[in-house]
Design a protein around this motif. Structure first.
Motif, PDB file in Angstrom:
ATOM      1  N   HIS A 133      28.693   4.940 -33.040  1.00  0.00           N
ATOM      2  CA  HIS A 133      28.358   6.118 -33.839  1.00  0.00           C
ATOM      3  C   HIS A 133      26.936   6.074 -34.400  1.00  0.00           C
ATOM      4  CE1 HIS A 133      28.945   3.684 -37.472  1.00  0.00           C
ATOM      5  NE2 HIS A 133      30.003   3.185 -36.860  1.00  0.00           N
ATOM      6  N   ASP A 134      26.309   4.895 -34.392  1.00  0.00           N
ATOM      7  CA  ASP A 134      24.940   4.794 -34.902  1.00  0.00           C
ATOM      8  C   ASP A 134      23.897   5.068 -33.824  1.00  0.00           C
ATOM      9  OD1 ASP A 134      25.819   2.515 -33.572  1.00  0.00           O
ATOM     10  OD2 ASP A 134      24.381   1.209 -34.597  1.00  0.00           O
ATOM     11  N   ILE A 135      24.341   5.379 -32.612  1.00  0.00           N
ATOM     12  CA  ILE A 135      23.451   5.640 -31.490  1.00  0.00           C
ATOM     13  C   ILE A 135      23.486   7.126 -31.150  1.00  0.00           C
ATOM     14  CG2 ILE A 135      23.078   5.212 -29.025  1.00  0.00           C
ATOM     15  CD1 ILE A 135      24.071   2.382 -29.477  1.00  0.00           C
ATOM     16  N   ARG A 136      22.323   7.721 -30.916  1.00  0.00           N
ATOM     17  CA  ARG A 136      22.253   9.137 -30.561  1.00  0.00           C
ATOM     18  C   ARG A 136      22.809   9.358 -29.152  1.00  0.00           C
ATOM     19  NH1 ARG A 136      17.445   8.339 -33.719  1.00  0.00           N
ATOM     20  NH2 ARG A 136      16.456   7.331 -31.935  1.00  0.00           N
ATOM     21  N   MET A 137      23.764  10.276 -29.027  1.00  0.00           N
ATOM     22  CA  MET A 137      24.425  10.572 -27.749  1.00  0.00           C
ATOM     23  C   MET A 137      24.126  12.011 -27.339  1.00  0.00           C
ATOM     24  SD  MET A 137      26.655   7.977 -26.782  1.00  0.00           S
ATOM     25  CE  MET A 137      27.017   6.392 -27.573  1.00  0.00           C
ATOM     26  N   HIS A 138      23.724  12.204 -26.074  1.00  0.00           N
ATOM     27  CA  HIS A 138      23.424  13.538 -25.559  1.00  0.00           C
ATOM     28  C   HIS A 138      24.097  13.734 -24.203  1.00  0.00           C
ATOM     29  CE1 HIS A 138      20.018  12.582 -28.275  1.00  0.00           C
ATOM     30  NE2 HIS A 138      20.060  13.872 -28.564  1.00  0.00           N
ATOM     31  N   MET A 139      24.482  14.957 -23.934  1.00  0.00           N
ATOM     32  CA  MET A 139      25.065  15.331 -22.639  1.00  0.00           C
ATOM     33  C   MET A 139      24.228  16.447 -22.022  1.00  0.00           C
ATOM     34  SD  MET A 139      27.333  15.358 -20.192  1.00  0.00           S
ATOM     35  CE  MET A 139      28.811  14.467 -20.676  1.00  0.00           C
ATOM     36  N   LEU A 140      23.760  16.220 -20.790  1.00  0.00           N
ATOM     37  CA  LEU A 140      22.992  17.226 -20.054  1.00  0.00           C
ATOM     38  C   LEU A 140      23.679  17.446 -18.710  1.00  0.00           C
ATOM     39  CD1 LEU A 140      20.473  19.027 -19.839  1.00  0.00           C
ATOM     40  CD2 LEU A 140      19.222  17.049 -18.943  1.00  0.00           C
ATOM     41  N   LEU A 141      24.463  18.505 -18.618  1.00  0.00           N
ATOM     42  CA  LEU A 141      25.134  18.870 -17.376  1.00  0.00           C
ATOM     43  C   LEU A 141      24.350  20.001 -16.718  1.00  0.00           C
ATOM     44  CD1 LEU A 141      29.034  18.891 -17.720  1.00  0.00           C
ATOM     45  CD2 LEU A 141      27.543  17.261 -16.584  1.00  0.00           C
ATOM     46  N   VAL A 142      23.863  19.751 -15.516  1.00  0.00           N
ATOM     47  CA  VAL A 142      23.006  20.718 -14.827  1.00  0.00           C
ATOM     48  C   VAL A 142      23.863  21.592 -13.926  1.00  0.00           C
ATOM     49  CG1 VAL A 142      20.998  21.003 -13.339  1.00  0.00           C
ATOM     50  CG2 VAL A 142      21.159  18.998 -14.842  1.00  0.00           C
ATOM     51  N   PRO A 143      23.877  22.902 -14.151  1.00  0.00           N
ATOM     52  CA  PRO A 143      24.650  23.775 -13.262  1.00  0.00           C
ATOM     53  C   PRO A 143      24.072  23.761 -11.855  1.00  0.00           C
ATOM     54  CG  PRO A 143      23.232  25.078 -14.699  1.00  0.00           C
ATOM     55  CD  PRO A 143      23.142  23.658 -15.182  1.00  0.00           C
ATOM     56  N   ASN A 144      24.925  24.007 -10.882  1.00  0.00           N
ATOM     57  CA  ASN A 144      24.468  24.030  -9.496  1.00  0.00           C
ATOM     58  C   ASN A 144      23.865  25.377  -9.132  1.00  0.00           C
ATOM     59  OD1 ASN A 144      26.931  21.925  -9.555  1.00  0.00           O
ATOM     60  ND2 ASN A 144      25.441  21.306  -8.024  1.00  0.00           N
ATOM     61  N   ALA A 145      23.139  25.393  -8.024  1.00  0.00           N
ATOM     62  CA  ALA A 145      22.365  26.580  -7.647  1.00  0.00           C
ATOM     63  C   ALA A 145      23.237  27.822  -7.526  1.00  0.00           C
ATOM     64  CB  ALA A 145      21.625  26.324  -6.331  1.00  0.00           C
ATOM     65  N   ALA A 146      24.445  27.681  -6.984  1.00  0.00           N
ATOM     66  CA  ALA A 146      25.308  28.847  -6.793  1.00  0.00           C
ATOM     67  C   ALA A 146      25.703  29.483  -8.111  1.00  0.00           C
ATOM     68  CB  ALA A 146      26.564  28.450  -6.009  1.00  0.00           C
ATOM     69  N   ASN A 147      25.639  28.723  -9.193  1.00  0.00           N
ATOM     70  CA  ASN A 147      25.946  29.262 -10.516  1.00  0.00           C
ATOM     71  C   ASN A 147      24.745  29.973 -11.119  1.00  0.00           C
ATOM     72  OD1 ASN A 147      25.833  28.459 -13.723  1.00  0.00           O
ATOM     73  ND2 ASN A 147      27.853  29.150 -13.077  1.00  0.00           N
ATOM     74  N   VAL A 148      23.552  29.380 -10.975  1.00  0.00           N
ATOM     75  CA  VAL A 148      22.353  29.919 -11.623  1.00  0.00           C
ATOM     76  C   VAL A 148      21.719  31.038 -10.799  1.00  0.00           C
ATOM     77  CG1 VAL A 148      20.038  29.338 -12.470  1.00  0.00           C
ATOM     78  CG2 VAL A 148      21.912  27.713 -12.761  1.00  0.00           C
ATOM     79  N   MET A 149      21.727  30.890  -9.482  1.00  0.00           N
ATOM     80  CA  MET A 149      21.003  31.821  -8.603  1.00  0.00           C
ATOM     81  C   MET A 149      21.993  32.690  -7.831  1.00  0.00           C
ATOM     82  SD  MET A 149      18.203  29.016  -7.252  1.00  0.00           S
ATOM     83  CE  MET A 149      16.904  30.191  -6.838  1.00  0.00           C
ATOM     84  N   SER A 150      22.867  33.341  -8.557  1.00  0.00           N
ATOM     85  CA  SER A 150      23.932  34.120  -7.924  1.00  0.00           C
ATOM     86  C   SER A 150      23.388  35.261  -7.071  1.00  0.00           C
ATOM     87  CB  SER A 150      24.883  34.671  -8.993  1.00  0.00           C
ATOM     88  OG  SER A 150      24.175  35.456  -9.944  1.00  0.00           O
ATOM     89  N   GLU A 151      22.188  35.755  -7.393  1.00  0.00           N
ATOM     90  CA  GLU A 151      21.634  36.857  -6.608  1.00  0.00           C
ATOM     91  C   GLU A 151      21.241  36.414  -5.197  1.00  0.00           C
ATOM     92  OE1 GLU A 151      18.231  34.670  -8.317  1.00  0.00           O
ATOM     93  OE2 GLU A 151      20.164  35.368  -9.076  1.00  0.00           O
ATOM     94  N   ARG A 152      21.176  35.110  -4.968  1.00  0.00           N
ATOM     95  CA  ARG A 152      20.838  34.600  -3.636  1.00  0.00           C
ATOM     96  C   ARG A 152      22.062  34.125  -2.856  1.00  0.00           C
ATOM     97  NH1 ARG A 152      16.350  33.077  -6.781  1.00  0.00           N
ATOM     98  NH2 ARG A 152      14.355  33.763  -5.940  1.00  0.00           N
ATOM     99  N   LEU A 153      23.236  34.324  -3.412  1.00  0.00           N
ATOM    100  CA  LEU A 153      24.465  34.028  -2.680  1.00  0.00           C
ATOM    101  C   LEU A 153      24.624  34.994  -1.508  1.00  0.00           C
ATOM    102  CD1 LEU A 153      26.959  33.460  -5.639  1.00  0.00           C
ATOM    103  CD2 LEU A 153      26.279  31.741  -3.948  1.00  0.00           C
ATOM    104  N   HIS A 200      20.752  20.075  -2.165  1.00  0.00           N
ATOM    105  CA  HIS A 200      21.598  20.394  -3.315  1.00  0.00           C
ATOM    106  C   HIS A 200      20.948  20.048  -4.642  1.00  0.00           C
ATOM    107  CE1 HIS A 200      22.270  16.146  -2.597  1.00  0.00           C
ATOM    108  NE2 HIS A 200      22.872  16.021  -3.758  1.00  0.00           N
ATOM    109  N   HIS A 201      19.806  19.369  -4.639  1.00  0.00           N
ATOM    110  CA  HIS A 201      19.170  18.972  -5.892  1.00  0.00           C
ATOM    111  C   HIS A 201      18.341  20.110  -6.499  1.00  0.00           C
ATOM    112  CE1 HIS A 201      19.755  14.878  -4.089  1.00  0.00           C
ATOM    113  NE2 HIS A 201      20.086  14.620  -5.339  1.00  0.00           N
ATOM    114  N   TRP A 202      18.078  19.973  -7.807  1.00  0.00           N
ATOM    115  CA  TRP A 202      17.087  20.840  -8.428  1.00  0.00           C
ATOM    116  C   TRP A 202      15.704  20.342  -8.056  1.00  0.00           C
ATOM    117  CZ3 TRP A 202      17.575  19.909 -14.467  1.00  0.00           C
ATOM    118  CH2 TRP A 202      17.482  18.550 -14.741  1.00  0.00           C
ATOM    119  N   THR A 203      14.717  21.203  -8.142  1.00  0.00           N
ATOM    120  CA  THR A 203      13.345  20.791  -7.885  1.00  0.00           C
ATOM    121  C   THR A 203      12.759  20.150  -9.139  1.00  0.00           C
ATOM    122  OG1 THR A 203      12.425  22.912  -8.610  1.00  0.00           O
ATOM    123  CG2 THR A 203      13.041  22.725  -6.281  1.00  0.00           C
ATOM    124  N   SER A 204      11.607  19.532  -8.983  1.00  0.00           N
ATOM    125  CA  SER A 204      10.925  18.963 -10.147  1.00  0.00           C
ATOM    126  C   SER A 204      10.564  20.047 -11.154  1.00  0.00           C
ATOM    127  CB  SER A 204       9.661  18.214  -9.711  1.00  0.00           C
ATOM    128  OG  SER A 204      10.000  17.112  -8.890  1.00  0.00           O
TER     129      SER A 204
END
Length: 384
Positions: A133-153, A200-204
């Motif tokens: 509990h004394d350590i800072r905890m973070h969660m970063l879940l990156v959505p996949n392209a089909a979720n973010v770029m739905s207009e390109r489906l 399937h990866h995100w770009t830089s």
């Protein structure tokens, strides 16, 4: 009567040609040696299974033998290209569970999690956070392209609602872990090249926008938006989705790397289990292979320890998948040490890491699809 005799002759000729082709392919498969890897698909090919009484009786041998024949069939790449071409002419919008989208985009389908496994992983994260509990905890879940770029489906394509899945994870973690909203950071740039077209990866660029959006929550106080410069290291990248599907093999993309603009970025990268050290986050030899994305930290491995010259005394434990590999360069100016652990390859426990390194911060960084299929995280966190 004459027509019947002619029909029988034709049928007999076709039958003989079919038998000849079968024998020819059988002999050709005997002559042609097996391949260990498919460069086109960027994966290892099945090997001849070992015949045992138990494997034969259980049916395991025949299942593996069918896979072996499919992988090692003579002229496989040629026949595969014919199949993909015919599917394309027929208007197919999917190949090998990969969506064939607009503007040359290929996208993974959205994975639906096994709720029991997901809840076990989330319980393990909460317990780990409570124990530290004394350590800072973070969660970063990156959505996949089909979720973010739905207009390109593809037209009329229906995919699972990953936004709802991400919201569930955030809700279940509650106050135990700080939620870093990658979806918001990426969604505001959905019209830009934030995912590769053939991989399937995100770009830089996508990783940079996300880092800029979450840096303050990670207690990085300075403005990071102008702290890096980018340049391409290749213009010939053709990714895993193209290799797997056989589509868009002629599409070539750039891979950019980002480096700090005005600060010393000397570091030592220690691949712990391999007992190998280097002074760079990048493996340029991978640019000569099919898997050019591996330029970021090389191939996936269990534990990587990165020591930097950052003024900060903070030490970060990064529990991750391969999406994190192109995110790490943005972290090195702000953490004195970064320890990367990939639960897919790590056989120890997180407590082993916590005992060895003086960790001040923890970041879970995964792509959505990988996290929702993960069956290793609970064991690594709990030691089971």
């Amino acid at each position: 009567m004459r027509n019947k005799r002619r029909l029988r002759r034709i049928e007999g000729t076709v039958g003989k040609m079919f038998i000849f082709c079968m024998i020819a392919f059988f002999l050709l498969n005997l002559i042609v040696s097996d391949k260990e890897m498919s460069e086109e698909e960027n994966r290892m090919l099945a090997r001849m299974p070992k015949l045992t009484a138990s494997s034969l009786l259980s049916g395991d041998f025949m299942s593996k033998y069918e896979t072996y024949l499919a992988d090692q069939f003579a002229g496989r790449n040629f026949w595969r290209s014919i199949k993909v071409g015919l599917s394309s002419l027929g208007g197919s919008k999917k190949e090998e569970d990969i969506l064939i989208g607009r503007e040359d985009y290929l996208m993974e389908e959205i994975v639906t999690p096994d709720q029991d496994v997901l809840m076990e992983n989330l319980d393990a994260i909460r317990q780990f956070a409570n124990q530290n509990h004394d350590i800072r905890m973070h969660m970063l879940l990156v959505p996949n392209a089909a979720n973010v770029m739905s207009e390109r489906l593809p037209a009329f394509a229906a995919v699972a609602d990953q936004s709802r899945m991400l919201a569930q994870v955030k809700r279940e973690l509650g106050e135990d872990v700080v939620w870093l909203d990658a979806a918001a950071a990426l969604g505001s740039h959905a019209g830009e090249k934030i995912y590769y077209k053939t991989d399937h990866h995100w770009t830089s660029l996508g990783a940079f926008y996300t880092f800029s959006g979450v840096a303050e929550q990670m207690n990085i106080k300075e403005d990071v938006s102008s702290g890096f410069v980018s340049y391409p290291v290749t213009t010939t990248f053709n990714g895993m989705l193209a290799a797997k599907s056989g589509c868009r093999l002629n599409v070539r993309e750039e891979i950019y790397i980002y480096v700090p603009r005005d600060r010393d970025n000397d570091l030592v990268v220690n691949y712990v289990d391999e007992q190998r050290k280097t002074s760079s986050l990048y493996d340029s030899s991978k640019l000569k292979t099919r898997d050019q994305y591996a330029v970021f930290l090389g191939e996936n491995t269990s534990v990587v320890d990165i020591k930097t010259v950052a003024d900060s005394g903070r030490r970060l434990l990064l529990i991750k998948d391969s999406y994190a590999n192109s995110f790490v360069p943005f972290l090195t100016p702000y953490f004195r040490e970064i320890v990367l652990v990939d639960p897919r390859y790590y056989s120890g426990t997180i407590e082993d890491i916590m005992d060895t390194y003086r960790i001040s911060d923890v970041l879970f960084l995964y792509s959505g699809n990988t996290f929702f299929q993960d069956n290793n995280l609970k064991g690594v966190l709990s030691g089971e």
